[in-house]
Scaffold this motif. Structure first.
Motif, PDB file in Angstrom:
ATOM      1  N   ARG A   1       0.833  -1.207   0.000  1.00  0.00           N
ATOM      2  CA  ARG A   1       0.000   0.000   0.000  1.00  0.00           C
ATOM      3  C   ARG A   1       0.870   1.260   0.000  1.00  0.00           C
ATOM      4  O   ARG A   1       0.559   2.237  -0.687  1.00  0.00           O
ATOM      5  CB  ARG A   1      -0.934   0.003   1.217  1.00  0.00           C
ATOM      6  CG  ARG A   1      -1.922  -1.151   1.229  1.00  0.00           C
ATOM      7  CD  ARG A   1      -3.042  -0.918   2.214  1.00  0.00           C
ATOM      8  NE  ARG A   1      -3.825  -2.136   2.423  1.00  0.00           N
ATOM      9  CZ  ARG A   1      -5.032  -2.167   2.968  1.00  0.00           C
ATOM     10  NH1 ARG A   1      -5.586  -1.040   3.391  1.00  0.00           N
ATOM     11  NH2 ARG A   1      -5.678  -3.299   3.128  1.00  0.00           N
ATOM     12  N   PHE A   2       1.935   1.236   0.770  1.00  0.00           N
ATOM     13  CA  PHE A   2       2.815   2.403   0.810  1.00  0.00           C
ATOM     14  C   PHE A   2       3.468   2.641  -0.553  1.00  0.00           C
ATOM     15  O   PHE A   2       3.555   3.777  -1.017  1.00  0.00           O
ATOM     16  CB  PHE A   2       3.892   2.212   1.886  1.00  0.00           C
ATOM     17  CG  PHE A   2       4.806   3.396   2.014  1.00  0.00           C
ATOM     18  CD1 PHE A   2       4.374   4.565   2.623  1.00  0.00           C
ATOM     19  CD2 PHE A   2       6.102   3.346   1.510  1.00  0.00           C
ATOM     20  CE1 PHE A   2       5.223   5.672   2.736  1.00  0.00           C
ATOM     21  CE2 PHE A   2       6.950   4.443   1.608  1.00  0.00           C
ATOM     22  CZ  PHE A   2       6.508   5.607   2.224  1.00  0.00           C
TER      23      PHE A   2
ATOM     24  N   ALA B   1       0.944   4.192  -2.857  1.00  0.00           N
ATOM     25  CA  ALA B   1       0.799   5.619  -2.565  1.00  0.00           C
ATOM     26  C   ALA B   1       1.964   6.412  -3.160  1.00  0.00           C
ATOM     27  O   ALA B   1       1.779   7.494  -3.730  1.00  0.00           O
ATOM     28  CB  ALA B   1       0.689   5.857  -1.065  1.00  0.00           C
TER      29      ALA B   1
ATOM     30  N   SER C   1       1.813   9.191  -6.300  1.00  0.00           N
ATOM     31  CA  SER C   1       2.373  10.528  -6.064  1.00  0.00           C
ATOM     32  C   SER C   1       3.425  10.878  -7.111  1.00  0.00           C
ATOM     33  O   SER C   1       3.455  12.010  -7.621  1.00  0.00           O
ATOM     34  CB  SER C   1       2.988  10.598  -4.658  1.00  0.00           C
ATOM     35  OG  SER C   1       2.023  10.324  -3.666  1.00  0.00           O
TER      36      SER C   1
ATOM     37  N   ILE D   1      -5.578  13.139  -4.260  1.00  0.00           N
ATOM     38  CA  ILE D   1      -4.619  12.125  -3.806  1.00  0.00           C
ATOM     39  C   ILE D   1      -4.594  12.048  -2.287  1.00  0.00           C
ATOM     40  O   ILE D   1      -4.322  10.990  -1.709  1.00  0.00           O
ATOM     41  CB  ILE D   1      -3.208  12.384  -4.371  1.00  0.00           C
ATOM     42  CG1 ILE D   1      -2.367  11.113  -4.218  1.00  0.00           C
ATOM     43  CG2 ILE D   1      -2.536  13.568  -3.699  1.00  0.00           C
ATOM     44  CD1 ILE D   1      -1.035  11.148  -4.905  1.00  0.00           C
TER      45      ILE D   1
ATOM     46  N   ILE E   1      -4.895   8.548  -0.340  1.00  0.00           N
ATOM     47  CA  ILE E   1      -3.932   8.096   0.686  1.00  0.00           C
ATOM     48  C   ILE E   1      -4.661   7.683   1.962  1.00  0.00           C
ATOM     49  O   ILE E   1      -4.358   6.638   2.558  1.00  0.00           O
ATOM     50  CB  ILE E   1      -2.907   9.212   0.975  1.00  0.00           C
ATOM     51  CG1 ILE E   1      -1.964   9.381  -0.219  1.00  0.00           C
ATOM     52  CG2 ILE E   1      -2.100   8.887   2.239  1.00  0.00           C
ATOM     53  CD1 ILE E   1      -1.010  10.563  -0.096  1.00  0.00           C
TER      54      ILE E   1
ATOM     55  N   CYS F   1       1.908   9.042   6.429  1.00  0.00           N
ATOM     56  CA  CYS F   1       0.898   9.007   5.365  1.00  0.00           C
ATOM     57  C   CYS F   1      -0.381   9.722   5.790  1.00  0.00           C
ATOM     58  O   CYS F   1      -0.967  10.483   5.001  1.00  0.00           O
ATOM     59  CB  CYS F   1       0.589   7.559   4.998  1.00  0.00           C
ATOM     60  SG  CYS F   1       1.834   6.777   3.951  1.00  0.00           S
TER      61      CYS F   1
ATOM     62  N   GLY G   1      -1.784  12.958   4.057  1.00  0.00           N
ATOM     63  CA  GLY G   1      -3.143  12.910   3.525  1.00  0.00           C
ATOM     64  C   GLY G   1      -3.987  14.065   4.030  1.00  0.00           C
ATOM     65  O   GLY G   1      -4.697  14.711   3.253  1.00  0.00           O
TER      66      GLY G   1
ATOM     67  N   LEU H   1       6.678  11.889   1.808  1.00  0.00           N
ATOM     68  CA  LEU H   1       6.407  10.455   1.917  1.00  0.00           C
ATOM     69  C   LEU H   1       7.690   9.631   1.870  1.00  0.00           C
ATOM     70  O   LEU H   1       7.787   8.577   2.532  1.00  0.00           O
ATOM     71  CB  LEU H   1       5.472  10.001   0.793  1.00  0.00           C
ATOM     72  CG  LEU H   1       4.003  10.437   0.856  1.00  0.00           C
ATOM     73  CD1 LEU H   1       3.254   9.956  -0.377  1.00  0.00           C
ATOM     74  CD2 LEU H   1       3.326   9.922   2.121  1.00  0.00           C
TER      75      LEU H   1
END
Length: 490
Positions: free
Chosen positions: A273-274, A277, A281, A362, A366, A420, A424, A445
């Motif tokens: 997931r990271f 993200a 980006s 975005i 996130i 995150c 976000g 990030l």
């Protein structure tokens, strides 16, 4: 009649013209001559009361009569003037408006009619030929437009054109079994080309909320963009009424397919997931800053984030994207198109969009990646805020780690999750000027130990009533002067 060298003698030009054919009296007729001097009147006769028709009959009845005319040309002409014997002293005289009717043999009349007919045929033929050539040129131009996608000019296309047979064969004649998604544009089919590669075919539906303009927009934009976090457009099919875009096939579908499904979300560990993200980006930073065009996506959402075989994120669907040129920092539209839950407040309410509109989107994505929950369909027993409002409440209460998806609690990195969430919240702040640029988002990030700014209240931090929060449909935000179109995610 034919001409020979004139020999003038005391105004006698009798040698100037000779007859080609002798008169026959009974089958003669008259040819009209204009812009000439009238013959010598020594062998003429006139009558002031006769009209031109009576004059013609009298001349035709007398075999010695060789020409006739009006006596007076004023007020439409009147009277009768007849000539007998040879016509003397005739020559061109353009200022004379009096018509002369000369007696000729029937064969001369036929020849003259044939000559006029030939001229008429030639003129008609030229007109018809011009029309045919013009039609062929127009038809060829229309075929060229169809082949290149009607409104899409050749110079705009920098990618291959697929023919309809190839695409139809690849998708098994657009079999419903091959449908892998449905968006505002139309159905998306999985296909396999004869040489092996798998493709995704986005086919414009005649019932589509989007249309040819959005298709042109996507072709022109994405054909000019190349980045590892943007989906690759392989070509298009613009044949007849068909409008299709052919993409590289993404075997893992879209981000929303995983993170909002209770069973599939467990397959997305925090590390995945990271990286997703980060990939989104980087792709958005490329659009805003690093590409040769400055692009505002305007419809960034989880269903438009595709995942390849290695779970790398690819931004897709550029049908609503806008190009900013020069020093432009903001655009405005009266036709707001997008997906609620991802729209920034200034775009949804006032139709204003900028890079900060995408930053808001975005930020929502996130927070959805961290929580595994959808912004606008989020429900909580203790309040009626959306996901953004819930995240803000947890932040202000110092309990922000409660936002994390339950299935991640055994594998997450606390520092990364906190970063995150803070990024976000910074992205979804109400005012565009408070939101960071994508350069800052990527930097924050990707770097541990940074001290980040404190976020302010997010946009749409308005508690819904219980009836609104129980509805699954998107809420509309409208200004009086706007029309708005909501695109549902796939």
């Amino acid at each position: 009649m034919s001409s020979q060298d004139p020999q003038e003698s005391a105004a006698d030009w009798s040698s100037g013209c000779v007859r080609r054919t002798s008169l026959d009296c009974n089958q003669d007729g008259f040819l009209k001559f204009t812009g000439i001097k009238m013959p010598d009147s020594r062998n003429s006769w006139y009558n002031e009361s006769m009209n031109l028709e009576e004059c013609e009959k009298m001349c035709l009845a007398d075999c010695n009569c060789t020409a006739y005319s009006n006596l007076d040309v004023r007020n439409g002409g009147s009277g009768c003037l007849l000539w007998f014997g040879e016509l003397i002293d005739i020559r061109e005289f353009s200022q004379n408006e009096q018509d002369l009717y000369v007696r000729v043999a029937a064969s001369e009349l036929d020849r003259n009619r044939w000559r006029k007919k030939s001229v008429l045929v030639a003129v008609i033929s030229a007109v018809v030929a011009t029309f045919i050539l013009s039609f062929i040129a127009w038809f060829s131009f229309q075929r060229r437009k169809i082949r290149t996608g009607s409104e899409v000019e050749n110079e705009d296309i920098e990618l291959p054109l697929f023919d309809l047979v190839t695409v139809s064969t690849a998708t098994e004649n657009f079999s419903s079994a091959n449908v892998i998604g449905e968006g505002g544009f139309g159905p998306v089919y999985k296909g396999i080309l004869q040489n092996g590669p798998e493709i995704a075919v986005k086919r414009l539906s005649k019932y589509s909320g989007q249309g040819v303009q959005e298709l042109k927009n996507e072709i022109v934009l994405i054909s000019k963009l190349q980045h590892r976090n943007l989906v690759k457009l392989l070509g298009c099919c613009l044949e007849g009424d068909e409008r299709m875009l052919i993409y590289e096939f993404m075997p893992n579908a879209s981000l929303d397919y995983f993170i909002f499904d209770p069973s599939r979300k467990t397959s997305l560990a925090w590390k995945d997931r990271f990286e997703i993200a980060m990939g989104i980006s980087r792709g958005l930073l490329y659009l805003h800053q690093d590409s040769r065009l400055k692009i505002i996506h305007r419809d960034l959402k989880t269903s438009n984030i595709l995942l390849d075989s290695d779970m790398n994120a690819k931004i897709s669907d550029f049908g609503l994207a806008k190009i900013f040129g020069g020093d432009q920092v903001e655009g405005k539209t009266k036709r707001v198109i997008g997906t609620y839950g991802y729209m920034s407040p200034e775009y949804a309410v006032d139709g204003k969009y900028s890079v900060k509109s995408d930053v808001f989107s975005i930020g929502v994505i996130i927070l959805e990646i961290v929580s595994g929950r959808k912004n606008r369909k989020f429900h909580h027993l203790e309040h009626h805020h959306n996901l953004l409002g819930h995240a803000w409440l947890l932040w202000t209460e110092g309990k922000v780690l409660e936002l994390i998806d339950e299935c991640l609690k055994e594998s997450f990195s606390e520092s990364q999750v906190l970063r995150c969430i803070q990024v976000g919240l910074l992205c979804v702040q109400k005012l565009p000027k408070d939101r960071p640029t994508m350069a800052s988002v990527v930097f924050w990030l990707g770097n541990e130990g940074l001290v980040l700014p404190q976020p302010k209240q997010p946009g749409f931090f308005i508690e819904r009533n219980s009836m609104e929060s129980s509805e699954s449909t998107d809420e509309a935000y409208l200004s009086n002067s706007m029309s708005i179109t909501v695109l549902e995610p796939r």
